[in-house]
Scaffold this motif. Sequence first.
Motif, PDB file in Angstrom:
ATOM      1  N   ILE A   1       7.608   7.508   6.901  1.00 28.87           N
ATOM      2  CA  ILE A   1       8.902   7.600   6.219  1.00 28.87           C
ATOM      3  C   ILE A   1       8.631   7.707   4.725  1.00 28.87           C
ATOM      4  CG2 ILE A   1      11.142   6.501   5.811  1.00 28.87           C
ATOM      5  CD1 ILE A   1      10.670   4.903   8.382  1.00 28.87           C
ATOM      6  N   GLU A   2       9.224   8.711   4.062  1.00 30.70           N
ATOM      7  CA  GLU A   2       9.008   8.920   2.628  1.00 30.70           C
ATOM      8  C   GLU A   2      10.345   8.958   1.898  1.00 30.70           C
ATOM      9  OE1 GLU A   2       6.907  12.100  -0.471  1.00 30.70           O
ATOM     10  OE2 GLU A   2       6.974  12.497   1.694  1.00 30.70           O
ATOM     11  N   ASN A   3      10.384   8.351   0.727  1.00 31.52           N
ATOM     12  CA  ASN A   3      11.558   8.398  -0.134  1.00 31.52           C
ATOM     13  C   ASN A   3      11.464   9.656  -0.991  1.00 31.52           C
ATOM     14  OD1 ASN A   3      13.708   8.045  -1.817  1.00 31.52           O
ATOM     15  ND2 ASN A   3      12.923   6.193  -2.822  1.00 31.52           N
TER      16      ASN A   3
ATOM     17  N   SER B   1       5.864   6.228   0.464  1.00 29.53           N
ATOM     18  CA  SER B   1       6.016   6.370   1.904  1.00 29.53           C
ATOM     19  C   SER B   1       5.376   5.200   2.631  1.00 29.53           C
ATOM     20  CB  SER B   1       5.398   7.693   2.393  1.00 29.53           C
ATOM     21  OG  SER B   1       4.017   7.709   2.149  1.00 29.53           O
ATOM     22  N   VAL B   2       5.803   4.982   3.861  1.00 34.27           N
ATOM     23  CA  VAL B   2       5.216   3.970   4.733  1.00 34.27           C
ATOM     24  C   VAL B   2       4.957   4.610   6.089  1.00 34.27           C
ATOM     25  CG1 VAL B   2       6.256   1.956   3.632  1.00 34.27           C
ATOM     26  CG2 VAL B   2       7.514   3.171   5.435  1.00 34.27           C
ATOM     27  N   SER B   3       4.061   4.014   6.847  1.00 36.20           N
ATOM     28  CA  SER B   3       3.746   4.521   8.178  1.00 36.20           C
ATOM     29  C   SER B   3       3.877   3.416   9.206  1.00 36.20           C
ATOM     30  CB  SER B   3       2.332   5.109   8.217  1.00 36.20           C
ATOM     31  OG  SER B   3       1.366   4.103   7.945  1.00 36.20           O
ATOM     32  N   PHE B   4       4.182   3.822  10.422  1.00 34.94           N
ATOM     33  CA  PHE B   4       4.290   2.905  11.552  1.00 34.94           C
ATOM     34  C   PHE B   4       3.633   3.562  12.760  1.00 34.94           C
ATOM     35  CE2 PHE B   4       7.748   1.702   8.796  1.00 34.94           C
ATOM     36  CZ  PHE B   4       7.789   0.319   8.887  1.00 34.94           C
ATOM     37  N   GLU B   5       3.329   2.744  13.746  1.00 32.81           N
ATOM     38  CA  GLU B   5       2.809   3.262  15.013  1.00 32.81           C
ATOM     39  C   GLU B   5       3.630   2.700  16.164  1.00 32.81           C
ATOM     40  OE1 GLU B   5      -1.231   3.551  16.038  1.00 32.81           O
ATOM     41  OE2 GLU B   5      -1.933   3.815  13.970  1.00 32.81           O
ATOM     42  N   VAL B   6       3.899   3.571  17.116  1.00 34.40           N
ATOM     43  CA  VAL B   6       4.568   3.162  18.341  1.00 34.40           C
ATOM     44  C   VAL B   6       3.536   3.193  19.463  1.00 34.40           C
ATOM     45  CG1 VAL B   6       6.398   3.644  19.992  1.00 34.40           C
ATOM     46  CG2 VAL B   6       6.766   4.071  17.555  1.00 34.40           C
TER      47      VAL B   6
END
Length: 275
Positions: free
Chosen positions: A10-12, A78-83
């Motif tokens: 997700i990036e602003n 930005s931030v990152s996540f993992e599913v």
Amino acid sequence: SSAINAQYGIENTGNIPTKILIEMHAPDTSFTLYAPDETLDMVTEGTVEKPATAYGYFLPGLTPIRRPVTVQLNVKESVSFEVVCRSIHISKLNAEIKIIVEDNRFEDSTILVVGEGYEDDITLDNVRGSSKQGTAFVEDNILESVTADIGAVHLNFGDCAINELHQMTFTLTNHSSTDPYRFSWTPVPNITFIPNTGHLHPRCSKDIIAEFKAGEPVSFQTMSVPCKVVKITFPQPLAQVADWDDRMRIIRWVSKKPRKSVCSTAEEERVASPS
């Protein structure tokens, strides 16, 4: 019980800092949202859990997020996540990740997450070790075979004395209800698998013994030992086929001397040969 990971970011892209609320909606524990350490540093509201385990599944450097969290994003940040999808049953799976932007509901988003749970025909389970300094564990989706991906067993025998035998065991299981398989381990120096070759009937399993013994100083680092797994058929019904592996022997009694007369008795000896 294997797991599949998918990463997203997700990036602003706006002109002012913002806060976003991230929340996963899943009907069961098949999907878990994870955050890397750098994302955790940006969480301003909400709680996360440590250690980084999700229902028994360990992911180094990642922490499961089971409740809504708020992340502060500066411009161009930005931030990152993992599913992680780890199915507990055979079925199609669905979940949603809600992304809510503070004071700007027009930018809210929903990510649809889908997957499907299935069961491998052949799996490696129940790793056990008798080596005092050794360790062993199962890792999914590493060892390739002819007809099935059966995962991998990582065996670390540790420091072993020369000419001293060390053993570890695990279970090879056939989950198919109809298909028999043949397995065969590739020969490698100083390591022996017992049995090395054999058959696995439907819904049956075999304990495999991995033995390490060296007659001189040696060192192995991440050595791969492939196991060839092939689906097989028999001319007769499976109910009439006996189990088999290379530990089994056929015992025959043969005469050492020919009989001289009807009344004489020849000596006999016991001869064992591979079945």
